[in-house]
Motif scaffolding. Structure first.
Motif, PDB file in Angstrom:
ATOM      1  N   LEU A 183       0.818  -1.211   0.000  1.00  0.00           N
ATOM      2  CA  LEU A 183       0.000   0.000   0.000  1.00  0.00           C
ATOM      3  C   LEU A 183       0.853   1.263   0.000  1.00  0.00           C
ATOM      4  N   THR A 184       2.147   1.111   0.302  1.00  0.00           N
ATOM      5  CA  THR A 184       3.026   2.273   0.403  1.00  0.00           C
ATOM      6  C   THR A 184       4.051   2.343  -0.726  1.00  0.00           C
ATOM      7  N   THR A 185       4.019   1.372  -1.634  1.00  0.00           N
ATOM      8  CA  THR A 185       5.039   1.324  -2.684  1.00  0.00           C
ATOM      9  C   THR A 185       4.491   0.729  -3.972  1.00  0.00           C
ATOM     10  N   ASP A 186       5.105   1.103  -5.078  1.00  0.00           N
ATOM     11  CA  ASP A 186       4.789   0.468  -6.361  1.00  0.00           C
ATOM     12  C   ASP A 186       5.469  -0.889  -6.490  1.00  0.00           C
ATOM     13  N   GLY A 187       6.402  -1.189  -5.595  1.00  0.00           N
ATOM     14  CA  GLY A 187       7.108  -2.464  -5.640  1.00  0.00           C
ATOM     15  C   GLY A 187       6.196  -3.633  -5.312  1.00  0.00           C
ATOM     16  N   GLU A 188       6.583  -4.805  -5.784  1.00  0.00           N
ATOM     17  CA  GLU A 188       5.825  -6.028  -5.527  1.00  0.00           C
ATOM     18  C   GLU A 188       6.687  -6.994  -4.718  1.00  0.00           C
ATOM     19  N   ILE A 189       6.094  -7.586  -3.698  1.00  0.00           N
ATOM     20  CA  ILE A 189       6.814  -8.515  -2.816  1.00  0.00           C
ATOM     21  C   ILE A 189       6.216  -9.910  -2.955  1.00  0.00           C
ATOM     22  N   VAL A 190       7.067 -10.871  -3.254  1.00  0.00           N
ATOM     23  CA  VAL A 190       6.658 -12.276  -3.344  1.00  0.00           C
ATOM     24  C   VAL A 190       7.330 -13.035  -2.207  1.00  0.00           C
ATOM     25  N   VAL A 245      11.778  -0.171   2.758  1.00  0.00           N
ATOM     26  CA  VAL A 245      12.858   0.149   1.812  1.00  0.00           C
ATOM     27  C   VAL A 245      12.279   0.489   0.441  1.00  0.00           C
ATOM     28  N   LEU A 246      11.319  -0.305  -0.012  1.00  0.00           N
ATOM     29  CA  LEU A 246      10.713  -0.055  -1.323  1.00  0.00           C
ATOM     30  C   LEU A 246       9.954   1.262  -1.338  1.00  0.00           C
ATOM     31  N   ALA A 247       9.275   1.576  -0.237  1.00  0.00           N
ATOM     32  CA  ALA A 247       8.513   2.827  -0.174  1.00  0.00           C
ATOM     33  C   ALA A 247       9.433   4.033  -0.260  1.00  0.00           C
ATOM     34  N   GLN A 248      10.641   3.891   0.258  1.00  0.00           N
ATOM     35  CA  GLN A 248      11.601   4.989   0.203  1.00  0.00           C
ATOM     36  C   GLN A 248      12.057   5.269  -1.224  1.00  0.00           C
ATOM     37  N   HIS A 249      12.262   4.232  -2.001  1.00  0.00           N
ATOM     38  CA  HIS A 249      12.785   4.400  -3.355  1.00  0.00           C
ATOM     39  C   HIS A 249      11.693   4.362  -4.432  1.00  0.00           C
ATOM     40  N   PHE A 250      10.609   3.667  -4.152  1.00  0.00           N
ATOM     41  CA  PHE A 250       9.523   3.538  -5.138  1.00  0.00           C
ATOM     42  C   PHE A 250       8.177   3.770  -4.451  1.00  0.00           C
ATOM     43  N   PRO A 251       7.908   5.019  -4.060  1.00  0.00           N
ATOM     44  CA  PRO A 251       6.651   5.304  -3.347  1.00  0.00           C
ATOM     45  C   PRO A 251       5.424   5.008  -4.209  1.00  0.00           C
ATOM     46  N   LYS A 252       4.310   4.836  -3.547  1.00  0.00           N
ATOM     47  CA  LYS A 252       3.049   4.497  -4.216  1.00  0.00           C
ATOM     48  C   LYS A 252       2.611   5.615  -5.151  1.00  0.00           C
ATOM     49  N   ARG A 288      -0.776  -0.867  -9.896  1.00  0.00           N
ATOM     50  CA  ARG A 288      -1.715  -1.979  -9.740  1.00  0.00           C
ATOM     51  C   ARG A 288      -0.977  -3.184  -9.178  1.00  0.00           C
ATOM     52  N   ASN A 289      -1.732  -4.069  -8.568  1.00  0.00           N
ATOM     53  CA  ASN A 289      -1.143  -5.261  -7.962  1.00  0.00           C
ATOM     54  C   ASN A 289      -0.854  -6.284  -9.062  1.00  0.00           C
ATOM     55  N   GLU A 290       0.421  -6.529  -9.337  1.00  0.00           N
ATOM     56  CA  GLU A 290       0.811  -7.372 -10.473  1.00  0.00           C
ATOM     57  C   GLU A 290       1.212  -8.792 -10.078  1.00  0.00           C
ATOM     58  N   LEU A 291       1.537  -9.004  -8.811  1.00  0.00           N
ATOM     59  CA  LEU A 291       1.963 -10.327  -8.359  1.00  0.00           C
ATOM     60  C   LEU A 291       1.156 -10.711  -7.119  1.00  0.00           C
TER      61      LEU A 291
END
Length: 222
Positions: free
Chosen positions: A20-27, A200-207, A212-215
């Motif tokens: 919810l805080t980043t464009d990154g996706e976590i698997v 960490v992801l939110a710091q470099h790739f904020p929402k 969209r949720n890709e994974l």
């Protein structure tokens, strides 16, 4: 150690909250172990066989004396008979260790930590290549992989993340995960690690509004 349905729900919720805080996706993936380590058992069996050969070569008279005492007679063995007996002893030693090391806990205990780390890393990269790498539009996917039997974990990131985040940055997430695993709380550890990865992801790739949720957010247990 197996993860409970509550653990699955906890990790899935942590992934959803982090994203919810980043464009990154976590698997997230948890495996019972990353390798069978049968080759390690083979190496130990070969080592035992060669150590036995070295001992016999060092004190041959002692072993010949054992043969004589076995039936109470002194024998003049031919070279062929001695070599045949030596071969049988070495084969017996090899097979004995192969049978003993078929017990997984002992095989795992005798596997060097560095070997476990390499196998876990290799398996994590393989899973990342199949299920995470280049699966997001911006190439900002992260895999958190835990191998329970080895008490080892890996974080593998997509190219865009790797360019901005050093491996040392993930240290806090890894420490939280491994500490919890050693306490038998794998689910708590995975959730804590996900929370830190998300930060960490939110710091470099904020929402962003277009993200969209890709994974999948769910924990994958193998």
């Amino acid at each position: 150690m197996r993860l409970t349905p509550a653990d699955h729900a906890k990790v899935t919720a942590a992934v959803t909250a982090a994203e919810l805080t980043t464009d990154g996706e976590i698997v997230t993936i948890v495996a019972n172990r990353s390798d069978s380590y049968h080759d390690v058992a083979l190496h130990w069996a070969l080592l035992a066989m060669f150590l036995m050969l070295a001992v016999i070569a060092t004190v041959p008279d002692f072993f010949l004396g054992l043969l004589d005492r076995a039936d109470g007679w002194s024998h003049d063995y031919s070279k062929g008979a001695l070599l045949g007996l030596l071969l049988m002893l070495l084969a017996a030693m090899f097979l004995l260790w192969r049978v003993v090391l078929s017990w997984t806990p002992l095989r795992m205990a005798l596997t060097p930590r560095a070997t476990k780390a390499r196998r876990v890393r290799r398996r994590a990269i393989a899973f990342f290549a199949v299920g995470t790498e280049r699966r997001t539009e911006e190439r900002i996917g992260v895999l958190l992989y835990l191998s329970l039997a080895e008490h080892q974990a890996e974080i593998v990131a997509d190219r865009a993340i790797h360019a901005l985040v050093t491996p040392e940055t993930w240290g806090e997430a890894m420490a939280a995960l491994i500490e919890a695993v050693r306490d038998g709380r794998a689910g708590d550890g995975m959730a804590a690690a996900v929370e830190r990865i998300g930060a960490v992801l939110a710091q470099h790739f904020p929402k962003t509004p277009t993200d969209r949720n890709e994974l999948p957010d769910r924990l994958i247990e193998l």
